[in-house]
Each structure stands twice: as structure tokens, then as C-alpha cells.
Design a protein around this motif. Sequence first.
Motif, PDB file in Angstrom:
ATOM      1  N   UNK A 126       0.831  -1.195   0.000  1.00  0.00           N
ATOM      2  CA  UNK A 126       0.000   0.000   0.000  1.00  0.00           C
ATOM      3  C   UNK A 126       0.872   1.252   0.000  1.00  0.00           C
ATOM      4  N   UNK A 127       0.534   2.187  -0.890  1.00  0.00           N
ATOM      5  CA  UNK A 127       1.341   3.396  -1.027  1.00  0.00           C
ATOM      6  C   UNK A 127       0.473   4.569  -1.462  1.00  0.00           C
ATOM      7  N   UNK A 128       1.081   5.747  -1.481  1.00  0.00           N
ATOM      8  CA  UNK A 128       0.425   6.956  -1.955  1.00  0.00           C
ATOM      9  C   UNK A 128       1.504   7.880  -2.509  1.00  0.00           C
ATOM     10  N   UNK A 129       1.081   8.912  -3.202  1.00  0.00           N
ATOM     11  CA  UNK A 129       2.041   9.870  -3.750  1.00  0.00           C
ATOM     12  C   UNK A 129       1.925  11.207  -3.040  1.00  0.00           C
ATOM     13  N   UNK A 130       3.089  11.805  -2.773  1.00  0.00           N
ATOM     14  CA  UNK A 130       3.155  13.146  -2.200  1.00  0.00           C
ATOM     15  C   UNK A 130       4.198  13.915  -3.003  1.00  0.00           C
ATOM     16  N   UNK A 138       1.734   2.843   6.325  1.00  0.00           N
ATOM     17  CA  UNK A 138       2.207   2.065   7.469  1.00  0.00           C
ATOM     18  C   UNK A 138       1.520   0.698   7.513  1.00  0.00           C
ATOM     19  N   UNK A 139       2.335  -0.345   7.573  1.00  0.00           N
ATOM     20  CA  UNK A 139       1.823  -1.695   7.802  1.00  0.00           C
ATOM     21  C   UNK A 139       2.958  -2.551   8.352  1.00  0.00           C
ATOM     22  N   UNK A 140       2.633  -3.724   8.830  1.00  0.00           N
ATOM     23  CA  UNK A 140       3.622  -4.659   9.348  1.00  0.00           C
ATOM     24  C   UNK A 140       3.404  -5.995   8.654  1.00  0.00           C
ATOM     25  N   UNK A 141       4.489  -6.555   8.149  1.00  0.00           N
ATOM     26  CA  UNK A 141       4.434  -7.845   7.472  1.00  0.00           C
ATOM     27  C   UNK A 141       5.323  -8.840   8.204  1.00  0.00           C
ATOM     28  N   UNK A 142       4.864 -10.069   8.288  1.00  0.00           N
ATOM     29  CA  UNK A 142       5.675 -11.159   8.811  1.00  0.00           C
ATOM     30  C   UNK A 142       6.129 -11.975   7.611  1.00  0.00           C
ATOM     31  N   UNK A 143       7.442 -12.142   7.499  1.00  0.00           N
ATOM     32  CA  UNK A 143       8.035 -12.855   6.377  1.00  0.00           C
ATOM     33  C   UNK A 143       8.675 -14.143   6.880  1.00  0.00           C
ATOM     34  N   UNK A 144       8.357 -15.250   6.207  1.00  0.00           N
ATOM     35  CA  UNK A 144       8.943 -16.553   6.536  1.00  0.00           C
ATOM     36  C   UNK A 144       9.102 -17.349   5.240  1.00  0.00           C
ATOM     37  N   UNK A 145      10.201 -18.065   5.159  1.00  0.00           N
ATOM     38  CA  UNK A 145      10.413 -19.020   4.070  1.00  0.00           C
ATOM     39  C   UNK A 145      10.143 -18.436   2.689  1.00  0.00           C
ATOM     40  N   UNK A 146      10.615 -17.204   2.481  1.00  0.00           N
ATOM     41  CA  UNK A 146      10.516 -16.594   1.161  1.00  0.00           C
ATOM     42  C   UNK A 146       9.172 -16.018   0.786  1.00  0.00           C
ATOM     43  N   UNK A 147       8.288 -15.849   1.774  1.00  0.00           N
ATOM     44  CA  UNK A 147       6.965 -15.297   1.461  1.00  0.00           C
ATOM     45  C   UNK A 147       6.413 -14.474   2.621  1.00  0.00           C
ATOM     46  N   UNK A 148       5.373 -13.732   2.331  1.00  0.00           N
ATOM     47  CA  UNK A 148       4.635 -12.992   3.350  1.00  0.00           C
ATOM     48  C   UNK A 148       3.666 -13.982   3.987  1.00  0.00           C
ATOM     49  N   UNK A 149       3.714 -14.104   5.321  1.00  0.00           N
ATOM     50  CA  UNK A 149       2.790 -15.040   5.976  1.00  0.00           C
ATOM     51  C   UNK A 149       1.652 -14.326   6.700  1.00  0.00           C
ATOM     52  N   UNK A 151      -0.080 -10.113   7.651  1.00  0.00           N
ATOM     53  CA  UNK A 151      -0.058  -8.665   7.405  1.00  0.00           C
ATOM     54  C   UNK A 151      -0.941  -7.972   8.427  1.00  0.00           C
ATOM     55  N   UNK A 152      -0.460  -6.860   8.948  1.00  0.00           N
ATOM     56  CA  UNK A 152      -1.277  -6.008   9.812  1.00  0.00           C
ATOM     57  C   UNK A 152      -1.419  -4.663   9.115  1.00  0.00           C
ATOM     58  N   UNK A 153      -2.635  -4.392   8.643  1.00  0.00           N
ATOM     59  CA  UNK A 153      -2.942  -3.170   7.901  1.00  0.00           C
ATOM     60  C   UNK A 153      -4.445  -2.976   7.924  1.00  0.00           C
ATOM     61  N   UNK A 154      -4.947  -1.793   8.108  1.00  0.00           N
ATOM     62  CA  UNK A 154      -4.225  -0.562   8.439  1.00  0.00           C
ATOM     63  C   UNK A 154      -3.863  -0.538   9.927  1.00  0.00           C
ATOM     64  N   UNK A 155      -2.908   0.288  10.247  1.00  0.00           N
ATOM     65  CA  UNK A 155      -2.504   0.456  11.648  1.00  0.00           C
ATOM     66  C   UNK A 155      -3.246   1.664  12.211  1.00  0.00           C
ATOM     67  N   UNK A 160       0.673   0.909  19.009  1.00  0.00           N
ATOM     68  CA  UNK A 160       0.435  -0.482  19.413  1.00  0.00           C
ATOM     69  C   UNK A 160       0.894  -1.473  18.342  1.00  0.00           C
ATOM     70  N   UNK A 161       1.633  -1.000  17.353  1.00  0.00           N
ATOM     71  CA  UNK A 161       2.045  -1.859  16.232  1.00  0.00           C
ATOM     72  C   UNK A 161       2.849  -3.062  16.702  1.00  0.00           C
ATOM     73  N   UNK A 162       3.781  -2.872  17.625  1.00  0.00           N
ATOM     74  CA  UNK A 162       4.615  -3.991  18.090  1.00  0.00           C
ATOM     75  C   UNK A 162       3.814  -4.985  18.924  1.00  0.00           C
ATOM     76  N   UNK A 163       2.864  -4.497  19.720  1.00  0.00           N
ATOM     77  CA  UNK A 163       2.003  -5.411  20.483  1.00  0.00           C
ATOM     78  C   UNK A 163       1.167  -6.267  19.532  1.00  0.00           C
ATOM     79  N   UNK A 164       0.676  -5.641  18.489  1.00  0.00           N
ATOM     80  CA  UNK A 164      -0.102  -6.381  17.490  1.00  0.00           C
ATOM     81  C   UNK A 164       0.796  -7.373  16.740  1.00  0.00           C
ATOM     82  N   UNK A 165       2.064  -6.981  16.517  1.00  0.00           N
ATOM     83  CA  UNK A 165       3.014  -7.873  15.851  1.00  0.00           C
ATOM     84  C   UNK A 165       3.309  -9.083  16.727  1.00  0.00           C
ATOM     85  N   UNK A 166       3.372  -8.879  18.037  1.00  0.00           N
ATOM     86  CA  UNK A 166       3.585 -10.002  18.944  1.00  0.00           C
ATOM     87  C   UNK A 166       2.422 -10.991  18.844  1.00  0.00           C
TER      88      UNK A 166
END
Length: 176
Positions: A126-130, A138-149, A151-155, A160-166
Motif C-alpha cells: 500500500x502506497x500513496x504519492x506526495x 504504514x503496515x507490518x508484514x511477517x516474512x517466513x520461508x521466502x513469502x509474506x505469511x 499482514x497487519x494493515x491498516x494500523x 500499538x504496532x509492536x504489540x499487534x506484531x507479537x
Amino acid sequence: MAVFHLPGHPLPALTILQSTDRGEPEVDLFLLSLSRPILLCTFSYPTQVRNKRQEIDCSDSHPSSLQLLSFKSQIAALKSREPNLLVYGLSTYPEECQSYVHKKLGLPFPLLSDSKGTFSQQLELPSYEQDGVRLLERCVLLLREGQVTRVDYPLSDPSKAALRAEYMLQRDSGQE
């Protein structure tokens, strides 16, 4: 932009990102994710161009700062859940801007520069132009074994992004 396509999406191979980590100045997230889990936090800040130089306003109260600082304060808890975990921040800013943000916020994890947009465009993050510059939402992705497993979006609450990542790590390992 929707992120429904991301879980299970393979990471771009042979895409080198510049890192603020002096010990490892170039990173290939695909190769790293084959051996270690990675939390990837995408972010952006308002910018201004002064004297042909891009300047970032990364005040402590900006949502992207709150997101990155949440990982700074929770990194021990995240690594206790996943001892081999790597954490990175990712934006489309050039390396010098990344270094400025890294130093100003005192982050214990590297920031990666996708200034050419190769990695983020291949994943359709997700992106935008300025002012003609493509910035990542802003988003958080968990990556494992060569892929996205995961996603946390929107934040909605970046502090609380790290708590949600946990929680995302917990769900991904089946320990709900």
C-alpha cells in the motif's frame, strides 16, 4: 490499496535493499527469510525538498515514529517469542534519510531503503504519492520461508504496532 493479495505472496528474489546496519549494508529479504522470521514495518514521513535535498520531519509524535518506537520498546518481548527474529523498517526514502531517522529515534534495528521502489512495487505494498514521490503506507508484514505469511494493515493505532506484531507471531506459530 488492499493487502488481501499479500499472505502467501512470494518475496521478490535478488532484490537488494540498502540498510542502515553498517555490518550488513545490503539486505536481500527473500534470502534472509529462508532461514529466519522477519517483521517488516513499512513507514513514511512528510518531506520537504530544500536546496535539492529531501528533508524528513520525524518528530516523536508522528504516527510513523510512534510505530517505529513501539518496536524499539517491545523488541525484547518480540525476540523472546521468536529468538531468531529480525526486525526491519522499510521506506522509499534514500539511504541518508533512513540514517537520519534511525539515529534520531535511536532504533535498535536497521532501516531499509527501497528508494527505487523495486521491492515494494513487486509486492504491491500500500502506497500513496506526495509531491510526485511514492511513499509507503504504514503496515507490518511477517516474512517466513521466502513469502509474506501475515499482514497487519491498516494500523489505526501505530503506538500499538509492536504489540499487534507479537500477537501476529503468536497466531503464526499456532499458539493462540
